[in-house]
Design a protein around this motif. Structure first.
Motif, PDB file in Angstrom:
ATOM      1  N   GLY A 191       7.031  -9.876  12.921  1.00  0.00           N
ATOM      2  CA  GLY A 191       7.935 -11.137  12.374  1.00  0.00           C
ATOM      3  C   GLY A 191       8.230 -11.591  11.154  1.00  0.00           C
ATOM      4  O   GLY A 191       9.195 -12.512  11.306  1.00  0.00           O
ATOM      5  N   ARG A 192       8.142 -10.434  10.043  1.00  0.00           N
ATOM      6  CA  ARG A 192       8.115 -10.972   9.036  1.00  0.00           C
ATOM      7  C   ARG A 192       8.951  -9.322   8.044  1.00  0.00           C
ATOM      8  O   ARG A 192       8.758  -7.855   8.828  1.00  0.00           O
ATOM      9  CB  ARG A 192       7.296 -10.429   8.398  1.00  0.00           C
ATOM     10  N   PRO A 193       9.374  -9.385   7.173  1.00  0.00           N
ATOM     11  CA  PRO A 193      10.313  -8.557   6.627  1.00  0.00           C
ATOM     12  C   PRO A 193       9.485  -7.285   5.569  1.00  0.00           C
ATOM     13  O   PRO A 193       7.833  -8.279   6.347  1.00  0.00           O
ATOM     14  CB  PRO A 193      10.620  -8.691   5.671  1.00  0.00           C
ATOM     15  N   ASN A 194       9.766  -6.379   5.718  1.00  0.00           N
ATOM     16  CA  ASN A 194       8.416  -4.795   5.567  1.00  0.00           C
ATOM     17  C   ASN A 194       9.294  -4.849   4.466  1.00  0.00           C
ATOM     18  O   ASN A 194       9.995  -4.746   3.506  1.00  0.00           O
ATOM     19  CB  ASN A 194       9.018  -3.951   5.639  1.00  0.00           C
ATOM     20  N   ARG A 195       8.207  -5.421   2.592  1.00  0.00           N
ATOM     21  CA  ARG A 195       8.125  -5.625   1.358  1.00  0.00           C
ATOM     22  C   ARG A 195       7.788  -4.689   1.025  1.00  0.00           C
ATOM     23  O   ARG A 195       8.051  -4.438  -0.614  1.00  0.00           O
ATOM     24  CB  ARG A 195       7.345  -6.746   1.028  1.00  0.00           C
ATOM     25  N   SER A 196       7.479  -4.031   1.701  1.00  0.00           N
ATOM     26  CA  SER A 196       6.851  -2.041   1.089  1.00  0.00           C
ATOM     27  C   SER A 196       8.897  -0.904   0.898  1.00  0.00           C
ATOM     28  O   SER A 196       9.276  -1.266   1.791  1.00  0.00           O
ATOM     29  CB  SER A 196       6.247  -0.945   1.739  1.00  0.00           C
ATOM     30  N   LYS A 197       9.669  -1.174  -0.372  1.00  0.00           N
ATOM     31  CA  LYS A 197       9.986  -0.320  -0.401  1.00  0.00           C
ATOM     32  C   LYS A 197      10.317   1.362   0.204  1.00  0.00           C
ATOM     33  O   LYS A 197      11.153   1.057   0.682  1.00  0.00           O
ATOM     34  CB  LYS A 197      11.025   0.306  -1.441  1.00  0.00           C
ATOM     35  N   SER A 245       0.410  -1.142   0.095  1.00  0.00           N
ATOM     36  CA  SER A 245      -0.299   0.496   0.554  1.00  0.00           C
ATOM     37  C   SER A 245       0.635   1.678   0.076  1.00  0.00           C
ATOM     38  O   SER A 245       0.868   2.542  -1.137  1.00  0.00           O
ATOM     39  CB  SER A 245      -0.951  -0.022   1.453  1.00  0.00           C
ATOM     40  N   GLU A 246       1.977   1.090   0.463  1.00  0.00           N
ATOM     41  CA  GLU A 246       2.974   2.533   0.907  1.00  0.00           C
ATOM     42  C   GLU A 246       3.553   2.724  -0.575  1.00  0.00           C
ATOM     43  O   GLU A 246       3.604   3.724  -0.860  1.00  0.00           O
ATOM     44  CB  GLU A 246       3.949   2.205   1.635  1.00  0.00           C
ATOM     45  N   ASP A 247       4.099   2.349  -1.450  1.00  0.00           N
ATOM     46  CA  ASP A 247       4.844   1.804  -2.331  1.00  0.00           C
ATOM     47  C   ASP A 247       3.294   2.136  -3.661  1.00  0.00           C
ATOM     48  O   ASP A 247       3.605   3.369  -4.021  1.00  0.00           O
ATOM     49  CB  ASP A 247       5.050   1.261  -3.235  1.00  0.00           C
ATOM     50  N   VAL A 248       2.048   2.028  -3.807  1.00  0.00           N
ATOM     51  CA  VAL A 248       1.195   2.317  -4.710  1.00  0.00           C
ATOM     52  C   VAL A 248       0.882   4.141  -3.954  1.00  0.00           C
ATOM     53  O   VAL A 248       0.470   4.879  -4.932  1.00  0.00           O
ATOM     54  CB  VAL A 248      -0.172   1.776  -4.082  1.00  0.00           C
ATOM     55  N   VAL A 249       0.859   4.657  -3.025  1.00  0.00           N
ATOM     56  CA  VAL A 249       0.643   5.585  -2.111  1.00  0.00           C
ATOM     57  C   VAL A 249       1.325   6.933  -2.933  1.00  0.00           C
ATOM     58  O   VAL A 249       1.066   7.760  -3.460  1.00  0.00           O
ATOM     59  CB  VAL A 249       0.158   5.845  -0.708  1.00  0.00           C
ATOM     60  N   TYR A 250       2.642   5.687  -2.576  1.00  0.00           N
ATOM     61  CA  TYR A 250       3.557   7.476  -3.092  1.00  0.00           C
ATOM     62  C   TYR A 250       4.032   7.405  -4.514  1.00  0.00           C
ATOM     63  O   TYR A 250       4.382   8.191  -5.104  1.00  0.00           O
ATOM     64  CB  TYR A 250       5.001   6.776  -2.284  1.00  0.00           C
ATOM     65  N   MET A 251       3.427   5.580  -5.284  1.00  0.00           N
ATOM     66  CA  MET A 251       3.476   6.240  -6.863  1.00  0.00           C
ATOM     67  C   MET A 251       2.190   7.097  -7.329  1.00  0.00           C
ATOM     68  O   MET A 251       1.874   8.257  -7.604  1.00  0.00           O
ATOM     69  CB  MET A 251       3.384   5.343  -7.226  1.00  0.00           C
ATOM     70  N   LEU A 252       1.307   7.168  -6.918  1.00  0.00           N
ATOM     71  CA  LEU A 252       0.173   7.925  -6.735  1.00  0.00           C
ATOM     72  C   LEU A 252       0.280   9.258  -6.609  1.00  0.00           C
ATOM     73  O   LEU A 252      -0.576  10.559  -7.097  1.00  0.00           O
ATOM     74  CB  LEU A 252      -1.590   7.350  -6.087  1.00  0.00           C
ATOM     75  N   ASP A 253       0.227   9.470  -4.614  1.00  0.00           N
ATOM     76  CA  ASP A 253       1.104  10.369  -5.337  1.00  0.00           C
ATOM     77  C   ASP A 253       1.435  12.232  -5.653  1.00  0.00           C
ATOM     78  O   ASP A 253       1.711  12.696  -6.149  1.00  0.00           O
ATOM     79  CB  ASP A 253       1.923  11.238  -3.739  1.00  0.00           C
ATOM     80  N   GLY A 254       3.139  11.203  -6.059  1.00  0.00           N
ATOM     81  CA  GLY A 254       3.978  11.738  -7.330  1.00  0.00           C
ATOM     82  C   GLY A 254       2.711  12.131  -8.701  1.00  0.00           C
ATOM     83  O   GLY A 254       3.594  12.082  -9.137  1.00  0.00           O
ATOM     84  N   LEU A 255       1.992  10.861  -8.693  1.00  0.00           N
ATOM     85  CA  LEU A 255       1.723  11.109 -10.020  1.00  0.00           C
ATOM     86  C   LEU A 255      -0.082  11.903  -9.893  1.00  0.00           C
ATOM     87  O   LEU A 255      -0.671  12.547 -10.705  1.00  0.00           O
ATOM     88  CB  LEU A 255       0.368   9.745 -10.231  1.00  0.00           C
ATOM     89  N   GLY A 256       0.656  13.196  -8.499  1.00  0.00           N
ATOM     90  CA  GLY A 256      -0.505  13.728  -8.743  1.00  0.00           C
ATOM     91  C   GLY A 256      -2.001  13.513  -8.423  1.00  0.00           C
ATOM     92  O   GLY A 256      -3.350  14.181  -8.196  1.00  0.00           O
ATOM     93  N   ILE A 257      -1.821  11.902  -8.125  1.00  0.00           N
ATOM     94  CA  ILE A 257      -3.630  11.922  -8.180  1.00  0.00           C
ATOM     95  C   ILE A 257      -4.273  11.127  -6.167  1.00  0.00           C
ATOM     96  O   ILE A 257      -3.586  10.066  -5.826  1.00  0.00           O
ATOM     97  CB  ILE A 257      -3.783   9.666  -8.464  1.00  0.00           C
ATOM     98  N   GLY A 288       8.165   1.725   2.277  1.00  0.00           N
ATOM     99  CA  GLY A 288       7.867   1.829   3.678  1.00  0.00           C
ATOM    100  C   GLY A 288       9.395   1.967   4.508  1.00  0.00           C
ATOM    101  O   GLY A 288       9.562   2.541   5.407  1.00  0.00           O
ATOM    102  N   VAL A 289      10.585   0.253   4.014  1.00  0.00           N
ATOM    103  CA  VAL A 289      11.309   0.258   4.570  1.00  0.00           C
ATOM    104  C   VAL A 289      12.649   1.662   4.127  1.00  0.00           C
ATOM    105  O   VAL A 289      12.857   2.442   5.666  1.00  0.00           O
ATOM    106  CB  VAL A 289      12.209  -0.609   3.552  1.00  0.00           C
ATOM    107  N   ALA A 290      12.212   2.658   3.121  1.00  0.00           N
ATOM    108  CA  ALA A 290      12.892   3.552   3.042  1.00  0.00           C
ATOM    109  C   ALA A 290      13.041   4.944   4.337  1.00  0.00           C
ATOM    110  O   ALA A 290      13.396   6.048   4.624  1.00  0.00           O
ATOM    111  CB  ALA A 290      12.955   5.012   1.696  1.00  0.00           C
ATOM    112  N   LEU A 291      11.348   5.421   4.279  1.00  0.00           N
ATOM    113  CA  LEU A 291      10.567   6.824   5.006  1.00  0.00           C
ATOM    114  C   LEU A 291      11.572   5.947   6.838  1.00  0.00           C
ATOM    115  O   LEU A 291      11.834   6.942   7.736  1.00  0.00           O
ATOM    116  CB  LEU A 291       9.266   6.417   5.511  1.00  0.00           C
TER     117      LEU A 291
END
Ligand code: HMG
Length: 299
Positions: A285-291, A252-264, A293-296
């Motif tokens: 106890g899972r790895p975070n698979r959002s790039k 979800s984080e990756d989708v929202v980041y992309m949509l924010d960047g597209l002005g959507i 999310g990890v970057a932020l």
């Protein structure tokens, strides 16, 4: 076609994201996840699944989840109901929206819900009738729209046929599942072209898994076709129990980041969402698979 101005995100993390976890996750953690997602501004959350607990033990506390969650104003909390038994159980626990789930692959339909495609459509009819009688909206899922773990390639015409049947039966929206994430952008576009001949674009949703790292590219491709509803899972949690090797939904984080960047517009607070992804992955106890999310989290 121009990009949509706004996208409705359907957060499927509490259901699709957690259904395949091998270790039991306590109800309190699920409820906190749902609460945090709501607080981040998500207004459509798939919270539980009224399926057989022998088939999917992780969803056995469906009623405790549906009755225990804190409802944010204007938000919808939905659940999967594969048959009338599931719907009746859901209604007793206060579900306000449900989803039936079929497939465009015979083999997947058998593995997932123990019946053929035709039989599944017959099972869904009484669910749609009963739900309509009690004013509960029904979403329809189609799995394996861009490939099947058992049958390989799936023809867009087959996806269109099953989607049309669900829509004509009364599903308010049909969500197209790339269950094993094998799709690529041109294929995703061709799929939308085929399905949207029978169903209005604004009644379609994209539900893409990220197994092959193609989900964001595929989403961009279908946004260009006019898709404005996207399913995703916080931290990219998940995987289908009946699709071996299938990884989670697009994060979800990756989708929202992309949509924010597209002005959507999405109405979602990316930082709160990313915090939720960090929190839930630590909690289970899972790895975070959002790039994103990890970057932020590293900032
Ligand atoms: C669909 C069924 C129930 C059919 O299961 P079945 O065995 O064919 O059903 P049945 O009617 O013969 O009943 C067998 C037993 O299950 C019980 N039963 C029957 N229905 C229910 C129910 N609703 N809730 C609880 N129990 C139920 C029923 O009462 C009976 O119990 P018994 O008498 O043996 O003790 C079963 O196959 C099942 O639960 N499958 C699980 C499917 C599932 O949850 N898959 C994962 C979700 S789909 C997905 O992830 C894909 C998606 C949506 O995300 C999109 C994408 O990415 O592609």
């Amino acid at each position: 076609m121009p990009f949509p101005k706004a996208v409705r995100l359907v957060e499927v993390g509490p259901r699709d994201g957690l259904q395949n976890e091998p270790e039991p996750i306590d109800t309190a953690t699920k409820l906190e996840l749902i609460e945090r997602l709501g607080a981040a501004g998500i207004r459509h959350i798939e919270a539980a699944s009224f399926v057989s607990s022998r088939w999917v033990p992780q969803m056995a506390d469906h009623c405790e989840v549906m009755t225990g969650l804190t409802r944010h104003p204007g938000a919808t909390y939905s659940a999967l109901t594969p048959n009338l038994k599931g719907l009746e159980a859901g209604l007793e626990c206060g579900v306000e929206e449900v989803a039936v789930f079929g497939a465009a692959s015979e083999a997947f339909s058998q593995k997932n819900i123990n019946c053929s495609i035709a039989e599944s459509l017959q099972r869904f009819e009484p669910v749609l009738e009963r739900a309509k009688a009690v004013n509960v909206r029904v979403r329809g899922y189609v799995s394996c729209v861009l490939g099947c773990p058992y049958e390989g390639e799936i023809a867009p015409a087959k996806v269109a046929e099953v989607s049309k049947a669900l829509y004509e039966m009364g599903c308010f929206e049909v969500s197209l599942g790339d269950t094993i994430g094998t799709g690529t952008p041109f294929k995703a576009k061709r799929l939308i072209e085929a399905v949207s001949r029978d169903i209005p674009m604004d009644k379609l949703a994209a539900h893409f898994h990220d197994t092959y790292g193609q989900a964001l590219a595929n989403l961009y491709a279908v946004l260009e076709e006019g898709i404005a509803v996207i399913d995703s899972s916080v931290a990219g949690l998940g995987g289908c129990p009946y699709a071996k090797g299938a990884s989670g939904n697009v994060a979800s984080e990756d989708v929202v980041y992309m949509l924010d960047g597209l002005g959507i517009e999405t109405g979602i607070d990316l930082n709160k969402l990313a915090d939720t992804g960090t929190w839930i992955t630590q909690a289970i106890g899972r790895p975070n698979r959002s790039k994103v999310g990890v970057a932020l989290a590293a900032k």
